[in-house]
Design a protein around this motif. Structure first.
Motif, PDB file in Angstrom:
ATOM      1  N   GLN A 224      19.370   7.265  -3.654  1.00 44.94           N
ATOM      2  CA  GLN A 224      19.595   8.179  -2.425  1.00 44.94           C
ATOM      3  C   GLN A 224      19.377   7.580  -1.082  1.00 44.94           C
ATOM      4  OE1 GLN A 224      17.594  12.119  -2.434  1.00 44.94           O
ATOM      5  NE2 GLN A 224      17.694  12.476  -4.474  1.00 44.94           N
ATOM      6  N   GLY A 225      19.169   6.396  -0.930  1.00 42.10           N
ATOM      7  CA  GLY A 225      19.141   5.475   0.062  1.00 42.10           C
ATOM      8  C   GLY A 225      18.127   5.862   1.119  1.00 42.10           C
ATOM      9  N   LYS A 226      16.968   6.118   0.673  1.00 43.49           N
ATOM     10  CA  LYS A 226      15.721   6.510   1.615  1.00 43.49           C
ATOM     11  C   LYS A 226      15.385   5.182   2.344  1.00 43.49           C
ATOM     12  CE  LYS A 226      15.372  10.688   0.122  1.00 43.49           C
ATOM     13  NZ  LYS A 226      15.766  11.665   1.195  1.00 43.49           N
ATOM     14  N   ARG A 227      15.029   5.292   3.347  1.00 45.38           N
ATOM     15  CA  ARG A 227      14.498   4.067   4.066  1.00 45.38           C
ATOM     16  C   ARG A 227      13.367   4.441   5.027  1.00 45.38           C
ATOM     17  NH1 ARG A 227      17.387   4.596   9.161  1.00 45.38           N
ATOM     18  NH2 ARG A 227      19.064   6.407   9.096  1.00 45.38           N
ATOM     19  N   ASP A 228      12.869   3.359   5.840  1.00 43.86           N
ATOM     20  CA  ASP A 228      11.759   3.291   6.619  1.00 43.86           C
ATOM     21  C   ASP A 228      10.540   3.826   6.010  1.00 43.86           C
ATOM     22  OD1 ASP A 228      13.370   2.006   8.575  1.00 43.86           O
ATOM     23  OD2 ASP A 228      13.969   4.036   9.291  1.00 43.86           O
ATOM     24  N   LEU A 229      10.314   3.461   4.844  1.00 45.40           N
ATOM     25  CA  LEU A 229       9.229   4.241   4.050  1.00 45.40           C
ATOM     26  C   LEU A 229       7.765   3.374   4.305  1.00 45.40           C
ATOM     27  CD1 LEU A 229      10.830   4.918   0.566  1.00 45.40           C
ATOM     28  CD2 LEU A 229      10.651   6.607   2.458  1.00 45.40           C
ATOM     29  N   THR A 230       6.718   4.180   4.473  1.00 49.76           N
ATOM     30  CA  THR A 230       5.428   3.588   4.357  1.00 49.76           C
ATOM     31  C   THR A 230       4.886   3.845   3.138  1.00 49.76           C
ATOM     32  OG1 THR A 230       4.913   4.043   6.826  1.00 49.76           O
ATOM     33  CG2 THR A 230       3.043   3.636   5.309  1.00 49.76           C
ATOM     34  N   VAL A 231       4.553   2.726   2.240  1.00 50.68           N
ATOM     35  CA  VAL A 231       4.000   2.845   0.996  1.00 50.68           C
ATOM     36  C   VAL A 231       2.638   2.514   0.842  1.00 50.68           C
ATOM     37  CG1 VAL A 231       4.135   2.042  -1.289  1.00 50.68           C
ATOM     38  CG2 VAL A 231       6.469   2.362  -0.155  1.00 50.68           C
ATOM     39  N   ILE A 232       1.825   3.288   0.326  1.00 53.44           N
ATOM     40  CA  ILE A 232       0.181   3.213   0.299  1.00 53.44           C
ATOM     41  C   ILE A 232       0.231   2.860  -1.555  1.00 53.44           C
ATOM     42  CG2 ILE A 232      -2.033   4.049   0.419  1.00 53.44           C
ATOM     43  CD1 ILE A 232      -0.847   5.800   2.370  1.00 53.44           C
ATOM     44  N   ALA A 233      -0.454   1.657  -1.817  1.00 55.43           N
ATOM     45  CA  ALA A 233      -0.395   1.396  -3.031  1.00 55.43           C
ATOM     46  C   ALA A 233      -1.341   0.450  -3.274  1.00 55.43           C
ATOM     47  CB  ALA A 233       0.941   1.019  -3.568  1.00 55.43           C
ATOM     48  N   ASN A 234      -1.916   0.002  -4.416  1.00 54.14           N
ATOM     49  CA  ASN A 234      -2.638  -1.007  -5.219  1.00 54.14           C
ATOM     50  C   ASN A 234      -1.962  -2.253  -4.671  1.00 54.14           C
ATOM     51  OD1 ASN A 234      -5.260  -1.952  -6.550  1.00 54.14           O
ATOM     52  ND2 ASN A 234      -3.616  -3.085  -7.565  1.00 54.14           N
ATOM     53  N   ASP A 235      -0.901  -2.571  -4.905  1.00 50.13           N
ATOM     54  CA  ASP A 235      -0.034  -3.547  -4.832  1.00 50.13           C
ATOM     55  C   ASP A 235       1.646  -3.575  -4.672  1.00 50.13           C
ATOM     56  OD1 ASP A 235       1.273  -3.828  -7.509  1.00 50.13           O
ATOM     57  OD2 ASP A 235      -0.849  -3.670  -8.116  1.00 50.13           O
ATOM     58  N   THR A 236       2.129  -4.652  -4.517  1.00 50.86           N
ATOM     59  CA  THR A 236       3.644  -4.504  -4.396  1.00 50.86           C
ATOM     60  C   THR A 236       4.236  -5.243  -5.559  1.00 50.86           C
ATOM     61  OG1 THR A 236       3.960  -6.353  -3.090  1.00 50.86           O
ATOM     62  CG2 THR A 236       3.742  -4.321  -2.118  1.00 50.86           C
ATOM     63  N   ALA A 237       3.395  -5.517  -6.834  1.00 44.83           N
ATOM     64  CA  ALA A 237       4.004  -6.043  -8.078  1.00 44.83           C
ATOM     65  C   ALA A 237       4.781  -7.356  -7.872  1.00 44.83           C
ATOM     66  CB  ALA A 237       5.017  -5.108  -8.982  1.00 44.83           C
ATOM     67  N   ARG A 238       5.839  -7.330  -8.368  1.00 53.45           N
ATOM     68  CA  ARG A 238       6.688  -8.434  -8.223  1.00 53.45           C
ATOM     69  C   ARG A 238       8.094  -8.143  -7.582  1.00 53.45           C
ATOM     70  NH1 ARG A 238       4.467  -8.488 -12.898  1.00 53.45           N
ATOM     71  NH2 ARG A 238       6.092  -8.126 -14.101  1.00 53.45           N
ATOM     72  N   PRO A 239       9.205  -8.889  -7.303  1.00 54.49           N
ATOM     73  CA  PRO A 239      10.259  -8.501  -6.430  1.00 54.49           C
ATOM     74  C   PRO A 239      11.184  -7.565  -7.160  1.00 54.49           C
ATOM     75  CG  PRO A 239       9.887 -10.955  -5.861  1.00 54.49           C
ATOM     76  CD  PRO A 239       8.874 -10.352  -6.932  1.00 54.49           C
ATOM     77  N   THR A 240      11.076  -7.782  -8.682  1.00 58.74           N
ATOM     78  CA  THR A 240      12.044  -7.038  -9.391  1.00 58.74           C
ATOM     79  C   THR A 240      11.423  -5.810  -9.924  1.00 58.74           C
ATOM     80  OG1 THR A 240      11.932  -8.336 -11.068  1.00 58.74           O
ATOM     81  CG2 THR A 240      13.709  -8.698  -9.598  1.00 58.74           C
ATOM     82  N   VAL A 241      10.151  -5.749  -9.730  1.00 62.56           N
ATOM     83  CA  VAL A 241       9.337  -4.861 -10.672  1.00 62.56           C
ATOM     84  C   VAL A 241       8.396  -3.728  -9.774  1.00 62.56           C
ATOM     85  CG1 VAL A 241       7.141  -4.604 -12.215  1.00 62.56           C
ATOM     86  CG2 VAL A 241       8.719  -6.411 -12.403  1.00 62.56           C
ATOM     87  N   GLY A 242       8.582  -2.280 -10.417  1.00 58.77           N
ATOM     88  CA  GLY A 242       7.815  -1.451  -9.473  1.00 58.77           C
ATOM     89  C   GLY A 242       8.112  -1.389  -8.128  1.00 58.77           C
ATOM     90  N   ILE A 243       7.103  -1.133  -7.195  1.00 57.55           N
ATOM     91  CA  ILE A 243       7.286  -1.185  -5.739  1.00 57.55           C
ATOM     92  C   ILE A 243       7.878  -2.333  -5.251  1.00 57.55           C
ATOM     93  CG2 ILE A 243       5.876  -0.788  -3.445  1.00 57.55           C
ATOM     94  CD1 ILE A 243       3.655   0.755  -5.343  1.00 57.55           C
ATOM     95  N   GLY A 244       7.958  -3.368  -5.553  1.00 52.85           N
ATOM     96  CA  GLY A 244       8.598  -4.711  -5.400  1.00 52.85           C
ATOM     97  C   GLY A 244      10.059  -4.298  -5.207  1.00 52.85           C
ATOM     98  N   ARG A 245      10.461  -3.400  -5.944  1.00 57.32           N
ATOM     99  CA  ARG A 245      12.097  -3.156  -5.885  1.00 57.32           C
ATOM    100  C   ARG A 245      12.268  -2.583  -4.634  1.00 57.32           C
ATOM    101  NH1 ARG A 245      13.616   0.503 -10.285  1.00 57.32           N
ATOM    102  NH2 ARG A 245      15.826   0.046  -9.242  1.00 57.32           N
ATOM    103  N   LEU A 246      11.455  -1.492  -4.066  1.00 52.84           N
ATOM    104  CA  LEU A 246      11.568  -0.926  -2.866  1.00 52.84           C
ATOM    105  C   LEU A 246      11.490  -2.024  -1.719  1.00 52.84           C
ATOM    106  CD1 LEU A 246       9.286   2.052  -3.347  1.00 52.84           C
ATOM    107  CD2 LEU A 246      11.841   2.075  -3.469  1.00 52.84           C
ATOM    108  N   VAL A 247      10.514  -2.921  -1.899  1.00 50.59           N
ATOM    109  CA  VAL A 247      10.661  -4.071  -0.700  1.00 50.59           C
ATOM    110  C   VAL A 247      11.616  -4.882  -0.717  1.00 50.59           C
ATOM    111  CG1 VAL A 247       9.247  -6.067  -0.235  1.00 50.59           C
ATOM    112  CG2 VAL A 247       7.960  -3.981  -1.138  1.00 50.59           C
TER     113      VAL A 247
END
Length: 101
Positions: A41-64
């Protein structure tokens, strides 16, 4: 009475600039369908609260990696070189929060 919504409808209700608290640890337990739909959906400018950002291609890392995260509040970014790069370049704000004492 609560209403069950389809994922697409629920994500459509999330505005750009929203603050999202996302569970998981190093990508395990992170909601992959939610992340897929946020990206679709092309969401942007998000603030993410999480334990970690995993890796670039995994989990939250994909959003980063997709550069849809404006700010990360997390305990650990050490395994995600893209989060580190964006933080050093001033592209993403990173607020590190200690995990336990």
């Amino acid at each position: 009475m609560s209403k069950v919504r389809k994922l697409e409808e629920a994500v459509a209700m999330i505005p750009d600039g929203a603050v999202l608290m996302i569970g998981g640890f190093m990508g395990v337990g992170t909601p992959p369908h939610l992340i897929d739909e946020l990206l679709r959906q092309g969401k942007r400018d998000l603030t993410v609260i999480a334990n970690d950002t995993a890796r670039p291609t995994v989990g939250i890392g994909r959003l980063v990696t997709a550069k849809v995260v404006r700010k990360v509040i997390a305990s650990h970014i050490g395994t995600n070189s893209e989060t580190q790069r964006q933080m050093i370049a001033g592209e993403t704000v990173v607020e590190l929060v200690p995990q336990g004492t």
